[in-house]
Scaffold this motif. Structure first.
Motif, PDB file in Angstrom:
ATOM      1  N   THR A   3       0.836  -1.192   0.000  1.00 17.50           N
ATOM      2  CA  THR A   3       0.000   0.000   0.000  1.00 17.50           C
ATOM      3  C   THR A   3       0.870   1.240   0.000  1.00 17.50           C
ATOM      4  N   PRO A   4       0.601   2.198  -0.871  1.00 19.86           N
ATOM      5  CA  PRO A   4       1.366   3.434  -0.870  1.00 19.86           C
ATOM      6  C   PRO A   4       1.301   4.115   0.495  1.00 19.86           C
ATOM      7  N   ILE A 230      -7.291   4.684  -0.541  1.00 17.00           N
ATOM      8  CA  ILE A 230      -7.885   5.550  -1.548  1.00 17.00           C
ATOM      9  C   ILE A 230      -7.100   6.848  -1.733  1.00 17.00           C
ATOM     10  N   ALA A 231      -7.081   7.340  -2.965  1.00 13.05           N
ATOM     11  CA  ALA A 231      -6.559   8.674  -3.269  1.00 13.05           C
ATOM     12  C   ALA A 231      -7.733   9.645  -3.239  1.00 13.05           C
ATOM     13  N   MET A 255     -10.349   3.857   6.550  1.00 14.61           N
ATOM     14  CA  MET A 255      -9.833   4.468   5.335  1.00 14.61           C
ATOM     15  C   MET A 255      -8.416   4.948   5.552  1.00 14.61           C
ATOM     16  N   THR A 256      -7.544   4.635   4.587  1.00 12.37           N
ATOM     17  CA  THR A 256      -6.151   5.066   4.616  1.00 12.37           C
ATOM     18  C   THR A 256      -5.830   5.777   3.310  1.00 12.37           C
ATOM     19  N   LEU A 257      -5.202   6.933   3.437  1.00 16.90           N
ATOM     20  CA  LEU A 257      -4.830   7.679   2.238  1.00 16.90           C
ATOM     21  C   LEU A 257      -3.701   6.969   1.513  1.00 16.90           C
ATOM     22  N   SER A 258      -3.878   6.762   0.233  1.00 11.67           N
ATOM     23  CA  SER A 258      -2.836   6.200  -0.617  1.00 11.67           C
ATOM     24  C   SER A 258      -2.247   7.305  -1.481  1.00 11.67           C
ATOM     25  N   PRO A 544       1.097   8.013   8.211  1.00 16.19           N
ATOM     26  CA  PRO A 544       0.163   8.018   7.081  1.00 16.19           C
ATOM     27  C   PRO A 544      -1.200   8.559   7.506  1.00 16.19           C
ATOM     28  N   ALA A 545      -1.834   9.293   6.617  1.00 18.45           N
ATOM     29  CA  ALA A 545      -3.154   9.853   6.911  1.00 18.45           C
ATOM     30  C   ALA A 545      -4.204   8.754   6.836  1.00 18.45           C
TER      31      ALA A 545
END
Length: 795
Positions: A3-4, A230-231, A255-258, A544-545
């Motif tokens: 995952t980014p 998700i972006a 939810m994790t920001l990619s 990470p956000a």
């Protein structure tokens, strides 16, 4: 699973005194992005994952007679096909403010490219083939494409059963929102005008054209929930819209920001988020969806195209007497951010000028054109294009220099806005114009090389070799704009930050955790700079956000450094207080070294070159860490009155001025922008290198809409005609001019460090400056964007 941004980004500087506020620290993701190694959301992978695909409508407005999914379901490798009837809950719509957008079309489609069905398969090509096998029978309906067709007495309603909170104050159900602003008596003031100019302006539909198309990965969890990588621009807004459709509590939608490949407003609305989660929960397998570029043009909102009608008046001495204007924004099939865009367009419609008497109306329409919403500049861009053209016309009518005319009427600190709100921070409009005009002009005929040979790369048409200088005329134009910062009109605009301070390997380390979406604006750098400044540490880790921390709001409205930066600063200050208290308890009030540390801490500086105090700080934290999660809010705003438009609607304003130098091949209608000089007040440059990058990036985006960018929608069918970068043109490096920047720093006392949001203002004034320069070169009126060759040659 890869995952980014799946691991924290550690940002370390070699010296204890480096990397704080006011320094040009480098981005931690910069090298990875330049070399192509950065992991974007489209690069994610999960073992045994499926691929999602969306079937979109081929018509703009039609009843759905039937949907047959049997052939798609029979295709080997297909795990699921879902339509509206397969949605799991009674909540089947979503939206930023008005929940009018169906997850999948039901009963009818309202725009070209609307999602109708979704497919999950074991290979992306299988998913695409399956989607193509879904049979949809449409009964086409007349299309609503403009104000005349939208507001006619017998107009078809885009939304038949509309019941949102705006319906009570709009003149027609096909009007999303209406905002008048009335101050003084424009009708009476017009009688005092010695000169009056009128204009009708057309602004085209612009695409955000971000680097990475929409993509994400939904992974079902063992507890029946789902984890979405998700972006996006706003994790918590996505969460608020997604969870009800899935029938899950928000705690079960993680939810994790990619990695985000740009945004510019186009990721503020949902795209594939709900679809991926639905398919993952239906199949019990991870599902990845990646749009191709063609689909991306249909998968996100665009900048509102607009019609703008203006009247300006002035005295013989050049003082503005009144402004009347009407702004009509095309919001497309669904509301998105249209109400807020209307608020911005109306409240900023006269620009950074002093006018006591105004009569303003702005509306947004429901049509069957593509949905429009947030994009960099957010309503103020369209208005700036029109009012700056008007200022040039009026200056010419009065017989004044165009820059001096603007300076004479420029607002300053203390000016009252048309909304009745005083401008209570620096507003150096006249100074920005002075600075940009004082910059040296590029040399004439710089395309002439040694021996008087033309370098065609520097000429209109470039390497197409259309001219060697024959028929090439230079023009110079100026413009200045005003943009609000942050969410407005009473929105509870806040952000949250969690900061932890601990000792790792004998060295103090600060960890910053927010839900801020890093979309390229540089927040990951600024947050570390704030932590270093407030806590005096060298090492800062940016987590990470995700949604495991409170909301940071949207990465839009030039607000993140202001609001989330403010939250990081606030949390750091609270951490500092707790560290002080630990020191008092451990060392007592009279320990010499800690007394020194306490003084330094209270002054905002923890570490000295001697290191003695640092050693004591390590002693305090070696057995425990200090962590604080705190919110930060800017001062409150209020909604504009729906009859008069009066109210304290905006928390802050930003200003930028441009001078454009262009060369035009008047025979072929080709334009070369030679230079776009900018002067902008940023309050405080927290990271000067990033500030310059933001200003130059916004400038080029404004250049694009001036001379090349427009989504073409067929006026008869409402179908998009150019959904690709083959036909939708954006500036390349060959189109990018020299962009000298003069940064002014006049602190806003209401903001952290005195800063101003900066990302949007340069997008406003660059477009009208380019148009003004082309007018100067050609003598043509040019009242629309973008300018095309046929507008310059009359062919």
């Amino acid at each position: 699973m890869s995952t980014p941004n799946g691991t924290p980004t550690k940002i370390t500087q070699g010296s204890q005194t480096k990397g704080g506020i006011g320094e040009s620290t480098l981005r931690p993701d910069g090298t990875l992005k330049v070399t192509g190694e950065f992991a974007y959301s489209s690069d994610m992978w999960h073992e045994d994952m499926l691929w999602g695909q969306i079937l979109r409508s081929t018509v703009a407005h039609a009843e759905i007679v039937s949907i047959d999914t049997s052939e798609a379901l029979a295709l080997p490798g297909v795990y699921a096909v879902m339509t509206y009837d397969d949605l799991p809950t009674e909540v089947k719509n979503y939206g930023l403010e008005i929940q009018d957008t169906p997850v999948l079309a039901h009963g009818k489609v309202r725009h070209h490219g609307e999602p109708v069905a979704i497919v999950a398969a074991d290979h992306p090509e299988t998913a695409r083939r399956a989607a193509a096998k879904i049979k949809v029978e449409y009964r086409e309906l007349p299309v609503i494409t403009d104000e005349a067709s939208a507001t006619a007495p017998d107009a078809i309603l885009v939304h038949e059963n509309r019941d949102d909170h705006h319906i009570g104050h709009v003149p027609h159900p096909n009007v999303v929102h209406r905002q008048p602003i009335i101050r003084g008596d424009a009708q009476e003031a017009a009688k005092k005008a010695d000169f009056v100019v009128k204009g009708e302006y057309t602004f085209g539909m612009q695409d955000q054209a971000f680097l990475g198309p929409e993509s994400g990965l939904a992974v079902p969890d063992e507890d029946g929930g789902v984890h979405l990588y998700i972006a996006t621009q706003w994790l918590h807004s996505d969460l608020r819209q997604i969870a009800p459709v899935l029938g899950l509590p928000e705690r079960k939608v993680r939810m994790t920001l990619s990695g985000v490949g740009g945004a510019f407003g186009g990721r503020e609305d949902l795209s594939m988020q709900i679809h991926a989660c639905l398919l993952a929960l239906r199949t019990g397998k991870p599902v990845k969806i990646v749009y191709n570029r063609f689909e991306s043009f249909f998968g996100h909102v665009h900048r509102h195209p607009a019609k703008l009608y203006y009247e300006h008046g002035a005295t013989r001495e050049g003082k503005l007497t009144h402004v009347k204007c009407r702004i009509v924004l095309d919001g497309g099939a669904y509301a998105s951010a249209s109400p807020a865009v209307v608020g911005n367009a109306s409240s900023l419609s006269i620009g950074p000028y002093v006018v006591d008497d105004v009569d303003i109306e702005a509306i947004a329409l429901y049509t069957n054109n593509p949905p429009c919403g947030a994009m960099r500049g957010f309503g103020a861009v369209q208005a700036c294009f029109a009012y700056e053209a008007q200022m040039d016309k009026l200056a010419d009518a009065v017989g004044m220099d165009r820059v001096e005319f603007r300076q004479l009427n420029a607002m300053e600190q203390g000016t009252i806005m048309p909304t009745g709100q005083p401008v209570d921070s620096p507003a150096p409009v006249a100074e920005l114009l002075r600075r940009v005009k004082a910059m040296p002009l590029p040399p004439e005929q710089q395309w002439l090389a040694a021996g008087e040979q033309a370098d065609v790369r520097q000429l209109p048409g470039g390497l197409s070799n259309t001219t060697h200088g024959e028929g090439v005329v230079r023009g110079v134009g100026y413009a200045v704009g005003i943009k609000n910062v942050g969410f407005s009109e009473g929105f509870d605009d806040y952000s949250t930050a969690r900061v932890r301070m601990e000792v790792v390997g004998g060295e103090p380390v600060a960890t910053v955790h927010t839900a801020m979406a890093e979309v390229g604006q540089g927040g990951v750098t600024v947050h570390a700079q704030i932590a270093r400044t407030e806590l005096g540490v060298t090492q800062v880790t940016i987590q990470p956000a995700d949604t495991q921390v409170g909301s940071a709001g949207s990465t839009s409205a030039s607000r993140q450094t202001y609001v989330t930066g403010g939250a990081v600063k606030n949390s750091c200050e609270l951490v500092r207080e707790k560290v002080l208290e630990l020191g008092r308890r451990k060392f007592g009030s009279y320990h010499p070294a800690w007394a020194t540390a306490e003084l330094l801490l209270e002054g905002g500086k923890v570490v000295t070159d001697g290191g003695e105090v640092l050693a004591d700080l390590v002693d305090v934290l070696e057995d425990e860490s200090v962590e604080v999660e705190a919110e930060w809010r800017h001062r409150p705003t209020e909604a504009f009155d729906l009859r008069t438009g009066q109210g304290f609607g905006h928390v802050q304003y930003s200003f930028a001025a441009h001078r454009a130098v262009v060369e035009v091949d008047t025979e072929l209608g080709l334009v070369k922008v030679i230079e776009l000089a900018c002067a902008q007040d940023v309050g405080k440059a927290l990271n000067p290198l990033s500030v310059i990058g933001q200003i130059q990036g916004g400038t080029v985006q404004g250049l694009g809409v001036a001379v090349m960018e427009e989504i073409i929608v067929d006026p008869v069918t409402a179908k998009v005609r150019n959904p690709s970068f083959t036909d939708y043109l954006i500036p390349t490096i060959l189109d990018t001019p020299t962009i000298p920047v003069d940064v002014l720093e006049l602190a806003d006392d209401h903001a952290p460090y005195g800063l101003r949001g900066i990302g949007e203002a340069p997008t406003l004034s660059s477009t009208p400056a380019v148009l003004a320069a082309i007018r100067d070169a050609t003598g043509l009126e040019l009242n629309r964007t973008p300018v095309r060759p046929e507008h310059l040659t009359g062919t």
